[in-house]
Design a protein around this motif. Structure first.
Motif, PDB file in Angstrom:
ATOM      1  N   ASP A 181      43.266  -8.737 -14.753  1.00  0.00           N
ATOM      2  CA  ASP A 181      43.582  -7.755 -12.987  1.00  0.00           C
ATOM      3  C   ASP A 181      42.668  -8.379 -12.217  1.00  0.00           C
ATOM      4  O   ASP A 181      42.461  -7.058 -11.160  1.00  0.00           O
ATOM      5  N   ASN A 182      41.718  -8.281 -12.876  1.00  0.00           N
ATOM      6  CA  ASN A 182      40.650  -8.883 -11.553  1.00  0.00           C
ATOM      7  C   ASN A 182      39.912  -7.076 -11.799  1.00  0.00           C
ATOM      8  O   ASN A 182      39.154  -7.172 -10.117  1.00  0.00           O
ATOM      9  N   ASN A 183      39.645  -6.648 -12.726  1.00  0.00           N
ATOM     10  CA  ASN A 183      38.792  -5.630 -12.892  1.00  0.00           C
ATOM     11  C   ASN A 183      37.733  -6.202 -13.438  1.00  0.00           C
ATOM     12  O   ASN A 183      37.609  -6.166 -14.383  1.00  0.00           O
ATOM     13  N   THR A 212      46.769  -9.539 -22.831  1.00  0.00           N
ATOM     14  CA  THR A 212      47.005  -8.476 -21.798  1.00  0.00           C
ATOM     15  C   THR A 212      45.823  -8.040 -21.930  1.00  0.00           C
ATOM     16  O   THR A 212      45.346  -6.995 -20.690  1.00  0.00           O
ATOM     17  N   SER A 254      37.541  -3.579  -8.082  1.00  0.00           N
ATOM     18  CA  SER A 254      37.759  -5.275  -8.287  1.00  0.00           C
ATOM     19  C   SER A 254      36.991  -6.375  -7.777  1.00  0.00           C
ATOM     20  O   SER A 254      36.005  -6.115  -7.414  1.00  0.00           O
ATOM     21  N   LYS A 283      44.132 -15.955  -9.342  1.00  0.00           N
ATOM     22  CA  LYS A 283      44.777 -15.132 -10.942  1.00  0.00           C
ATOM     23  C   LYS A 283      43.569 -16.263 -11.528  1.00  0.00           C
ATOM     24  O   LYS A 283      43.912 -16.955 -11.552  1.00  0.00           O
TER      25      LYS A 283
END
Length: 253
Positions: free
Chosen positions: A169-171, A134, A181, A190
């Motif tokens: 999540d590309n944050n 996650t 982002s 992704k």
């Protein structure tokens, strides 16, 4: 005959028996010794150093495929993950470049490299060799940043001592908050397992940037502090592995 006047071939033979820390000191003895060490990064000196320092796995696999010379390979190992500076739930594999996170429930675990940077420009590549879970964060951290916490969280970037990019999540993360982002484009792809990401730390401009597949993704963080910053990672998935290889200075253009 004075040591400083030894023929190059004889000097190379003698130096080839020394360990890396002693070689680095030898480069300070005189110009002749310095030139002997710097003239050829694939000399017998550096080949011997590599054969002693690096594991057979590291030399025979594709881990160092983007590292051109024997000297650069030895340097990469000096900059690899530190077994003395990682979570208790992480160990460094025998190849010297890959960390393995043990399957510990409700824990986020990180690691730092042996060497940090307070000046200059530096590039390393990093890639996941297992599921991301996650949260899977790459970036930089000071020595004060924690390397383990309870739960599954973004440990790297979770305080004001670290800066990270969550590949899930590309944050971007810093100070425990999202910094936006990344990359800043529509429908950013992704991360794919095994994909090598290049991290570019510029301590002159105080920026952190990323590349993927030789495509420059942009500057992720600006205004980094003057502190010594270390390559760092945090992971949550059991038995996942992360490899990091230091490449040296970035090639402009």
């Amino acid at each position: 005959m004075a040591a400083g006047k030894l023929p190059v071939r004889v000097l190379e033979l003698l130096l080839s028996y020394l360990e890396l820390p002693d070689l680095l000191n030898c480069g300070l003895v005189c110009r002749h010794w310095h030139r002997c060490l710097e003239a050829d990064e694939n000399s017998e000196i550096w080949r011997s150093v590599c054969c002693r320092m690096l594991s057979e796995e590291a030399l025979s696999s594709d881990i160092l495929c983007n590292v051109g010379s024997y000297k650069a390979k030895a340097r990469a190992l000096r900059h690899a993950w530190s077994a003395a500076d990682c979570s208790r739930n992480v160990y460094i594999k025998r190849n010297g470049f890959t960390l393995h996170r043990n399957p510990i429930a409700q824990s986020t675990d990180g690691a730092r490299a042996h060497i940090g940077f307070s000046e200059g420009r530096h590039v390393w590549e990093i890639w996941w060799e297992g599921p991301l879970g996650t949260v899977a964060v790459i970036g930089v951290a000071t020595k004060r940043a924690p390397l383990q916490c309870q739960g599954y969280v973004a440990l790297l970037g979770g305080d004001d001592q670290s800066w990270g990019w969550n590949l899930v999540d590309n944050n971007l993360l810093h100070g425990g908050e999202s910094a936006g982002s990344f990359p800043q484009c529509n429908n950013a792809p992704k991360y794919q397992i095994g994909e090598r990401i290049r991290v570019i730390l510029d301590m002159e401009d105080k920026t952190l940037a990323f590349e993927r597949g030789y495509e420059f993704l942009g500057v992720a963080f600006r205004g980094l502090p003057k502190s010594c910053l270390y390559p760092a990672v945090s992971a949550v998935y059991g038995n996942t592995e992360v490899t990091m290889v230091y490449l040296g200075k970035p090639l402009d253009g």
